[in-house]
Design an enzyme around this catalytic site. Sequence first.
Site, PDB file in Angstrom:
ATOM      1  N   ASP A  47      19.974  52.136 -52.862  1.00 23.21           N
ATOM      2  CA  ASP A  47      20.692  51.272 -51.929  1.00 23.21           C
ATOM      3  C   ASP A  47      19.716  50.365 -51.202  1.00 23.21           C
ATOM      4  O   ASP A  47      18.824  50.839 -50.494  1.00 23.21           O
ATOM      5  CB  ASP A  47      21.452  52.144 -50.915  1.00 23.21           C
ATOM      6  CG  ASP A  47      22.199  51.311 -49.880  1.00 23.21           C
ATOM      7  OD1 ASP A  47      23.387  51.036 -50.109  1.00 23.21           O
ATOM      8  OD2 ASP A  47      21.584  50.939 -48.855  1.00 23.21           O
ATOM      9  N   TYR A  52      16.911  44.342 -45.595  1.00 18.73           N
ATOM     10  CA  TYR A  52      15.811  45.297 -45.717  1.00 18.73           C
ATOM     11  C   TYR A  52      14.529  44.626 -46.204  1.00 18.73           C
ATOM     12  O   TYR A  52      13.442  45.202 -46.089  1.00 18.73           O
ATOM     13  CB  TYR A  52      16.170  46.425 -46.683  1.00 18.73           C
ATOM     14  CG  TYR A  52      17.388  47.231 -46.290  1.00 18.73           C
ATOM     15  CD1 TYR A  52      17.939  47.150 -45.015  1.00 18.73           C
ATOM     16  CD2 TYR A  52      18.002  48.076 -47.209  1.00 18.73           C
ATOM     17  CE1 TYR A  52      19.062  47.870 -44.666  1.00 18.73           C
ATOM     18  CE2 TYR A  52      19.128  48.810 -46.868  1.00 18.73           C
ATOM     19  CZ  TYR A  52      19.658  48.697 -45.599  1.00 18.73           C
ATOM     20  OH  TYR A  52      20.779  49.416 -45.276  1.00 18.73           O
ATOM     21  N   LYS A  77      23.640  44.145 -50.288  1.00 16.62           N
ATOM     22  CA  LYS A  77      24.612  43.757 -49.267  1.00 16.62           C
ATOM     23  C   LYS A  77      24.411  42.310 -48.816  1.00 16.62           C
ATOM     24  O   LYS A  77      23.283  41.798 -48.841  1.00 16.62           O
ATOM     25  CB  LYS A  77      24.475  44.673 -48.037  1.00 16.62           C
ATOM     26  CG  LYS A  77      24.438  46.158 -48.376  1.00 16.62           C
ATOM     27  CD  LYS A  77      24.201  47.012 -47.143  1.00 16.62           C
ATOM     28  CE  LYS A  77      23.931  48.452 -47.513  1.00 16.62           C
ATOM     29  NZ  LYS A  77      22.557  48.663 -48.032  1.00 16.62           N
ATOM     30  N   HIS A 110      27.617  43.861 -45.101  1.00 15.05           N
ATOM     31  CA  HIS A 110      26.758  44.788 -44.374  1.00 15.05           C
ATOM     32  C   HIS A 110      27.350  45.188 -43.017  1.00 15.05           C
ATOM     33  O   HIS A 110      27.317  46.366 -42.640  1.00 15.05           O
ATOM     34  CB  HIS A 110      25.367  44.169 -44.194  1.00 15.05           C
ATOM     35  CG  HIS A 110      24.283  45.163 -44.023  1.00 15.05           C
ATOM     36  ND1 HIS A 110      22.973  44.921 -44.394  1.00 15.05           N
ATOM     37  CD2 HIS A 110      24.277  46.415 -43.512  1.00 15.05           C
ATOM     38  CE1 HIS A 110      22.226  45.987 -44.117  1.00 15.05           C
ATOM     39  NE2 HIS A 110      22.998  46.895 -43.576  1.00 15.05           N
ATOM     40  N   LEU A 192      21.128  62.314 -42.334  1.00 14.22           N
ATOM     41  CA  LEU A 192      20.370  63.348 -41.621  1.00 14.22           C
ATOM     42  C   LEU A 192      20.088  62.942 -40.174  1.00 14.22           C
ATOM     43  O   LEU A 192      19.297  63.604 -39.489  1.00 14.22           O
ATOM     44  CB  LEU A 192      19.045  63.623 -42.339  1.00 14.22           C
ATOM     45  CG  LEU A 192      19.150  64.009 -43.821  1.00 14.22           C
ATOM     46  CD1 LEU A 192      17.760  64.165 -44.437  1.00 14.22           C
ATOM     47  CD2 LEU A 192      19.953  65.284 -43.994  1.00 14.22           C
ATOM     48  N   LYS A 232      17.238  58.258 -46.662  1.00 14.74           N
ATOM     49  CA  LYS A 232      16.071  57.388 -46.784  1.00 14.74           C
ATOM     50  C   LYS A 232      14.791  58.211 -46.734  1.00 14.74           C
ATOM     51  O   LYS A 232      14.590  59.002 -45.802  1.00 14.74           O
ATOM     52  CB  LYS A 232      16.066  56.359 -45.646  1.00 14.74           C
ATOM     53  CG  LYS A 232      14.775  55.556 -45.533  1.00 14.74           C
ATOM     54  CD  LYS A 232      14.750  54.748 -44.246  1.00 14.74           C
ATOM     55  CE  LYS A 232      13.398  54.091 -44.013  1.00 14.74           C
ATOM     56  NZ  LYS A 232      13.352  53.340 -42.737  1.00 14.74           N
ATOM     57  N   VAL A 234      10.422  57.876 -48.457  1.00 10.95           N
ATOM     58  CA  VAL A 234       9.480  57.377 -49.463  1.00 10.95           C
ATOM     59  C   VAL A 234       8.525  58.493 -49.872  1.00 10.95           C
ATOM     60  O   VAL A 234       7.587  58.259 -50.627  1.00 10.95           O
ATOM     61  CB  VAL A 234       8.682  56.163 -48.931  1.00 10.95           C
ATOM     62  CG1 VAL A 234       9.619  54.992 -48.648  1.00 10.95           C
ATOM     63  CG2 VAL A 234       7.880  56.527 -47.676  1.00 10.95           C
TER      64      VAL A 234
END
Length: 285
Positions: A47, A52, A77, A110, A192, A232, A234
């Site tokens: 996503d 972003y 978006k 968005h 989360l 999200k 990384v």
Amino acid sequence: MAQQDDAVTLNNGVRMPRLGLGVARVPDAEAAAAVAAALEMGYRSVDTAKDYGNERGVGAAVRESGIPREQVFVTTKVWNADHGYAPALRAFDAGLERLGLDYVDLYLIHWPVPSRGLFQETWRALERLHADGRVRAIGVSNFEPRHLALLMKEGSVVPAVNQIEMHPRLQQQRLRDVHRRYGIVTEAWSPLAKGGALEHPTLVSLAERHGTTPAAIILRWHLDLGNVVIPKTVTPARMRENLGAASLAPLPPADIDAIGALDAGERIGPHPDTFGDPAGTEPPG
């Protein structure tokens, strides 16, 4: 709206993975590396968004993964500044060029930015993109019930997805009831709560009982409710932990109820009624 544990069938028949990777505000190069790692370990949904600033990195990772394009579900978006029919069409063309792809799997508005009164026109543009086959499914993000009602009053396509802030402290039951009524899939961003829910005693206790982590318990809870989730991260270790939530057994009803009792209506992001106004708040991280 039929569903299995690994994917959900949207209201137009398109299949969407139920657990994907979110990359909100991750720099381009870092997003490319994160998406590449995620795809290698089994993720098949990512996503992104114009806002972003990492569509190029996401698209490069998808193209270079060696995975057939039809097996990777890509969401992006249209941003607030691009509301309106013609601006939204131009924004899509620019986003597709940044991604370097031939089509997008899911294209979302968005934010509704109701003060501008343009999201219905924007939706007409998304309907055009869908009819032209450039987008496999269209939906919205951060739409409240009244925004959805206005959209469907004038539009001809029911949104396939509404991507909303949802986590144990903000469970959005009324909005999810609306989704259920119209066959709209609930997709949770920040599932989360940016990690803010992970230390709650109830979730820690449930994780210990099930021999897993609070993050996995929360994601399993989302999946049990029928949500799509895009946590999200990384960090490869957290990617694996999050992906593993799909392999956990469904939580028993008592555990679902225990997490349900944590709802406090607490947002970590801005409210959709005001975000995008001149005096509005900053977007979520």
